[in-house]
Design a protein around this motif. Structure first.
Motif, short mmCIF file in Angstrom:
data_model
loop_
_atom_site.label_atom_id
_atom_site.label_comp_id
_atom_site.label_asym_id
_atom_site.label_seq_id
_atom_site.Cartn_x
_atom_site.Cartn_y
_atom_site.Cartn_z
N PHE A 1 5.66 0.83 -16.97
CA PHE A 1 4.99 1.45 -15.83
C PHE A 1 4.56 0.39 -14.81
O PHE A 1 4.73 0.58 -13.59
N GLN B 1 -0.52 6.59 -4.97
CA GLN B 1 -0.15 7.24 -6.22
C GLN B 1 0.42 6.23 -7.22
O GLN B 1 0.10 6.26 -8.42
N ASP B 2 1.27 5.33 -6.72
CA ASP B 2 1.88 4.34 -7.60
C ASP B 2 0.82 3.40 -8.19
O ASP B 2 0.83 3.10 -9.39
N VAL C 1 -2.33 4.41 -16.34
CA VAL C 1 -1.27 4.50 -17.34
C VAL C 1 -0.75 3.12 -17.72
O VAL C 1 -0.67 2.76 -18.90
N PHE D 1 6.19 0.05 -10.83
CA PHE D 1 5.37 0.31 -9.66
C PHE D 1 4.83 -0.95 -8.99
O PHE D 1 4.07 -0.85 -8.03
N HIS E 1 -2.35 3.95 -8.49
CA HIS E 1 -3.23 4.73 -9.36
C HIS E 1 -2.60 4.90 -10.75
O HIS E 1 -3.29 4.80 -11.78
N THR E 2 -1.29 5.13 -10.77
CA THR E 2 -0.58 5.24 -12.05
C THR E 2 -0.63 3.92 -12.80
O THR E 2 -0.81 3.90 -14.03
N ASP F 1 -8.83 0.87 -6.18
CA ASP F 1 -7.90 0.71 -7.31
C ASP F 1 -7.61 -0.76 -7.57
O ASP F 1 -7.51 -1.19 -8.73
#
Length: 375
Positions: free
Chosen positions: A229, A66-67, A74, A233, A69-70, A131
């Motif tokens: 961001f 999730q991190d 983003v 992360f 991917h963000t 990713d």
């Protein structure tokens, strides 16, 4: 201009449709779930191998996924908004090429690392590795930002993913390099690929548009959001697929302390070298997370001395991917690559291994990734 718009109106949908149909077809033919994802194989493990659902790889890897991917959608997306004339395009094109790169990377990396009995076995690590590959593509995207059409970007992504997988296989599997955070396979490869792409696409008349390369207050503000961001992360990025346990925790902690200390060093240096002690937002934005990059290859370093040494290297710019690759012209200045082959960090944990009964050449029931991967 109208002719160019008409061609884009026809060619872009056609190219997107062709690439997506090709990807779906290849998924349907080659992709299967691994033993952690296939319902039948996982429940057989639960029954016969004294496993519990808490042992599932998903619970260990998904938070890091999730991190990361963000960061891809983003962090990189808003980081690219620094050009005032291309801010909206940057976010949109970042979204487009990252979405395609992830699908294509699952296939290409799968052929190199998890292809058994004519099938590619995928799991949560496949998504993390995809990713990472998309991250390399987005680094290259920063080098040609504002000079390329979405069609050119999609074709660049298609080619770069293939070359990324080849380069990754050579470094990690043949040469045996250790590169947990991707200093060589992601950051350096993406930067140099962007350099070469900008050189190939360079035309003399492009110099006339240099005035469009400037930033504005609002574009820098949005780019700062992307930086925050990425900064937040990055420990997950470096540790996402390192070995569980102390290696992973040490990677997170070393990256964390390197990020915080390099941020203080950045602001101190900015105030020192600028007239009147003013802070330079652009330089602070670009340099504040440099401490994370040497840590890409230092997960097993255990002492405070090693962390401090990496911070000193970051302060002086001895990093594998200093932000000068963001200059949009043919003569990008790629800084000295600090990361070496003599690191002790465990390399990528490769894409999922075949199920424990992989001698059966058939795809596990419910394991076809063709429809589920693109629903």
């Amino acid at each position: 201009m109208s002719g160019h718009t008409t061609n884009l109106r026809l060619k872009l949908p056609l190219l997107c449709l062709v690439l997506q149909l090709l990807t779906i077809l290849l998924f349907a033919i080659f992709v299967c779930y691994d033993d952690q994802t296939s319902a039948r194989l996982w429940h057989e493990k639960l029954k016969h191998h004294n496993k519990s659902h808490l042992d599932h790889e998903f619970y260990l890897r998904y938070p890091s996924f999730q991190d990361v991917h963000t960061m891809i959608f983003v962090g990189f997306g808003f980081l690219m908004t620094f050009l005032r004339r291309y801010s909206f395009s940057s976010v949109a094109f970042n979204f487009l090429i990252a979405a395609f790169a992830i699908q294509w990377a699952v296939l290409i990396q799968g052929f190199f690392h998890s292809f058994h009995q004519g099938k590619i076995f995928i799991g949560i690590e496949s998504l993390i590795n995809a990713d990472f590959c998309a991250g390399a593509v987005l680094i290259s995207f920063g080098a040609v930002l504002g000079k390329t059409s979405p069609i050119q970007l999609l074709l660049m992504t298609w080619l770069e993913v293939v070359l990324f997988a080849v380069n990754e296989y050579v470094l990690l599997n043949i040469l045996g390099a250790k590169d947990a955070g991707g200093s060589m396979t992601i950051h350096t490869f993406g930067a140099y690929f962007g350099l070469m792409a900008s050189r190939v696409l360079y035309r003399p008349h492009l110099d006339k548009s240099q005035e469009r390369e400037g930033s504005s207050y609002h574009s820098d503000l949005f780019a700062m959001i992307g930086t925050i961001f990425l900064w937040l992360f990055w420990p997950s990025f470096n540790s996402a697929i390192t070995a569980h346990g102390d290696d992973q925790q040490r990677t997170v902690m070393n990256t964390y302390f390197s990020l915080t200390s390099s941020t203080l060093a950045t602001f101190a240096t900015s105030a020192l070298v600028n007239t009147g002690g003013k802070l330079d937002m652009v330089k602070s934005m670009q340099l504040s997370f440099l401490g994370s990059h040497p840590e890409c290859s230092s997960g097993r370093r255990g002492g405070h001395w090693d962390v401090w040494r990496d911070d000193v290297d970051s302060l002086w710019g001895l990093d594998c991917r200093a932000p000068r690759w963001l200059r949009v012209n043919a003569w990008l200045q790629i800084p000295y690559a600090h990361s070496g082959l003599q690191t002790e960090n465990p390399g990528h944990l490769r894409s999922p291994q075949p199920p424990w009964d992989a001698r059966d050449p058939r795809c596990p029931p419910g394991g076809s990734g063709g429809s589920s991967g693109h629903s």
